[in-house]
Scaffold this active site. Structure first.
Site, PDB file in Angstrom:
ATOM      1  N   SER A   1       1.028  -1.168  -0.302  1.00  0.00           N
ATOM      2  CA  SER A   1       0.060   0.206  -0.425  1.00  0.00           C
ATOM      3  C   SER A   1       0.518   1.408  -0.190  1.00  0.00           C
ATOM      4  O   SER A   1       0.176   2.666  -0.022  1.00  0.00           O
ATOM      5  CB  SER A   1      -0.941  -0.174   1.062  1.00  0.00           C
ATOM      6  OG  SER A   1      -0.159  -0.189   2.008  1.00  0.00           O
TER       7      SER A   1
ATOM      8  N   THR B   1      -1.779   3.484   5.106  1.00  0.00           N
ATOM      9  CA  THR B   1      -0.488   5.250   4.552  1.00  0.00           C
ATOM     10  C   THR B   1       0.546   4.626   5.629  1.00  0.00           C
ATOM     11  O   THR B   1       0.344   4.283   6.923  1.00  0.00           O
ATOM     12  CB  THR B   1      -1.181   6.179   4.365  1.00  0.00           C
ATOM     13  OG1 THR B   1      -2.713   5.972   3.929  1.00  0.00           O
ATOM     14  CG2 THR B   1      -0.958   7.034   4.639  1.00  0.00           C
TER      15      THR B   1
ATOM     16  N   THR C   1       1.136   6.977   0.281  1.00  0.00           N
ATOM     17  CA  THR C   1       0.763   5.567   0.066  1.00  0.00           C
ATOM     18  C   THR C   1      -0.097   5.200  -1.105  1.00  0.00           C
ATOM     19  O   THR C   1       0.423   6.370  -2.210  1.00  0.00           O
ATOM     20  CB  THR C   1      -1.231   5.889   1.059  1.00  0.00           C
ATOM     21  OG1 THR C   1      -1.973   4.857   0.589  1.00  0.00           O
ATOM     22  CG2 THR C   1      -1.895   7.577   0.376  1.00  0.00           C
TER      23      THR C   1
ATOM     24  N   ARG D   1      -8.252   9.938  -8.634  1.00  0.00           N
ATOM     25  CA  ARG D   1      -8.778   9.675  -6.687  1.00  0.00           C
ATOM     26  C   ARG D   1      -7.532  10.197  -6.669  1.00  0.00           C
ATOM     27  O   ARG D   1      -6.281   9.872  -6.108  1.00  0.00           O
ATOM     28  CB  ARG D   1      -9.516   8.704  -6.965  1.00  0.00           C
ATOM     29  CG  ARG D   1      -9.756   8.896  -4.782  1.00  0.00           C
ATOM     30  CD  ARG D   1      -9.088   7.874  -3.634  1.00  0.00           C
ATOM     31  NE  ARG D   1      -9.232   7.467  -3.029  1.00  0.00           N
ATOM     32  CZ  ARG D   1      -8.909   7.578  -2.383  1.00  0.00           C
ATOM     33  NH1 ARG D   1      -7.590   7.315  -1.958  1.00  0.00           N
ATOM     34  NH2 ARG D   1      -9.087   7.751  -0.639  1.00  0.00           N
TER      35      ARG D   1
ATOM     36  N   THR E   1      -4.412   7.523   9.460  1.00  0.00           N
ATOM     37  CA  THR E   1      -5.252   6.705   7.503  1.00  0.00           C
ATOM     38  C   THR E   1      -5.740   5.304   8.374  1.00  0.00           C
ATOM     39  O   THR E   1      -6.865   6.026   9.289  1.00  0.00           O
ATOM     40  CB  THR E   1      -3.978   5.116   8.056  1.00  0.00           C
ATOM     41  OG1 THR E   1      -3.763   3.723   6.953  1.00  0.00           O
ATOM     42  CG2 THR E   1      -3.586   4.334   9.175  1.00  0.00           C
ATOM     43  N   GLY E   2      -7.287   5.117   7.271  1.00  0.00           N
ATOM     44  CA  GLY E   2      -8.343   4.789   7.106  1.00  0.00           C
ATOM     45  C   GLY E   2      -8.730   5.140   5.626  1.00  0.00           C
ATOM     46  O   GLY E   2      -8.085   5.009   4.811  1.00  0.00           O
TER      47      GLY E   2
HETATM   48  N1  ASP Z   1      -5.937   6.963   3.716  1.00  0.00           N
HETATM   49  C1  ASP Z   1      -5.201   6.068   2.090  1.00  0.00           C
HETATM   50  C2  ASP Z   1      -6.119   6.550   1.560  1.00  0.00           C
HETATM   51  O1  ASP Z   1      -7.658   6.987   1.617  1.00  0.00           O
HETATM   52  C3  ASP Z   1      -5.703   5.449   2.738  1.00  0.00           C
HETATM   53  C4  ASP Z   1      -5.031   4.298   3.513  1.00  0.00           C
HETATM   54  O2  ASP Z   1      -4.613   4.791   4.732  1.00  0.00           O
HETATM   55  O3  ASP Z   1      -5.748   3.145   3.829  1.00  0.00           O
HETATM   56  O4  ASP Z   1      -5.710   7.188   0.088  1.00  0.00           O
END
Ligand code: ASP
Length: 317
Positions: A47, A149, A167, A177, A200-201
């Site tokens: 990721s 991330t 990320t 995106r 992250t998320g």
């Molecule tokens: N926050 C990141 C995104 O939406 C992805 C992640 O951290 O899982 O691109």
């Protein structure tokens, strides 16, 4: 006092390298860049950076950011293709007074002119994940899972703080995106006088709360990083559920200018890597309690071994 905190177990080797710099009185900019680059370069983390999972069109588009907590310099790239270390490009951009956040082709042109290393970031392993997911999605599974991330906050012995993120964003995302990770205040924030935070998320939901800034703001009121993280995550989680019926994944880390740190999440299975002057590099598994408080336990050797094994296991298509 110096220290570094980062999202996910995958950051541990990077944090170790970064802390070596901090130990030798190096600065928080170099330490955090070195740490994030280590994660970007490791092909088995799917990721971040090289080996990151591709978008819907099988292209790896990367988001990254860097912030200097002394000067508030911020640099970011989004939807960047074919460069080895997005975080370094973001740091370079942070020195620009204008044009400090670039996307897609513009970011790539800038990186090319500045001599950053070009690299095809799409590995055979990521292609195999893609093919497998296309097959699974056609048989019901939801896309988008399989994202994380690396977000870090760093404090050096001179009191400078930095934050950085990197990320490949959501797996199977639409071309173009952009998530929260390159967005100041959402994916990251640093103020050397207070502290820093990184996220992250689900980017689309993290952005709705400008949550990294919110955590730094709370720390600025004298709230401990742990309470600031818990408060901010619980509030955004609650508001999203009330207004929209559901909340995406929200996981945050923070450190203040005294080297105190905290973490909060609304998911199961979040992990972090931390290192301070007193504490060697340590991976913690974070558990969210019913009441929104988060508890931590040090990851066992068995967990660590199993983590690497699963990361590197062959992909059955
Ligand atoms: N926050 C990141 C995104 O939406 C992805 C992640 O951290 O899982 O691109």
């Amino acid at each position: 006092m110096w220290g570094m905190i980062a999202t996910w177990r995958m950051a541990a080797e990077g944090v170790e390298k970064g802390c070596q710099i901090l130990k030798e009185k190096g600065n928080a900019g170099d330490a955090i860049e070195t740490a994030v680059r280590e994660v970007e370069d490791f092909p088995y983390y799917k990721s971040v950076g090289y080996g990151g999972l591709p978008n819907e069109e099988m292209e790896v588009e990367l988001d990254a950011a860097f912030m200097d907590g002394d000067t508030f310099d911020v640099g970011a790239v989004a939807a960047l293709k074919d460069f080895a270390n997005p975080v370094s490009i973001a740091r370079r951009l942070s020195h620009e007074k204008v044009n400090s956040m670039l996307v897609g082709e513009g970011a790539e042109k800038f990186a090319h002119k500045e001599g950053f290393e070009r690299k095809n970031m799409l590995t055979d392993r990521a292609k195999a994940h893609y093919r497998k997911r296309v097959k699974e999605v056609s048989q019901t599974l939801k896309p988008y899972s399989g994202h994380d991330t690396v977000g870090m906050v760093c404090l050096d012995s001179q009191g400078k703080m930095t934050a950085a993120t990197s990320t490949s964003g959501l797996f199977m995302k639409k071309k173009g995106r952009v998530g929260d990770s390159p967005i100041v205040g959402s994916g990251f924030y640093a103020d050397s006088r207070i502290g820093g935070a990184a996220a992250t998320g689900l980017g689309e939901d993290l952005m709705k709360g400008c949550i990294s800034y919110e955590i730094v703001r709370l720390m600025g009121e004298g709230i401990h990083p742990q309470d600031a993280c818990e408060k901010a995550v619980a509030k955004l989680d609650r508001e999203l559920k009330e207004r929209r019926g559901e909340a995406g994944d929200l996981s945050l880390i923070a450190m203040n200018h005294k080297g105190e740190w905290g973490v909060a999440t609304n998911i199961e299975g979040f992990s972090i890597a931390v290192c301070t002057e007193e504490l060697g590099v340590t991976v913690y598994l974070v558990t969210r309690q019913e009441d929104g408080h988060c508890t931590m336990e040090v990851a066992s050797q068995e967990w660590m071994d199993n983590y690497m094994k699963t990361r590197m296991a062959p992909i059955e298509e």
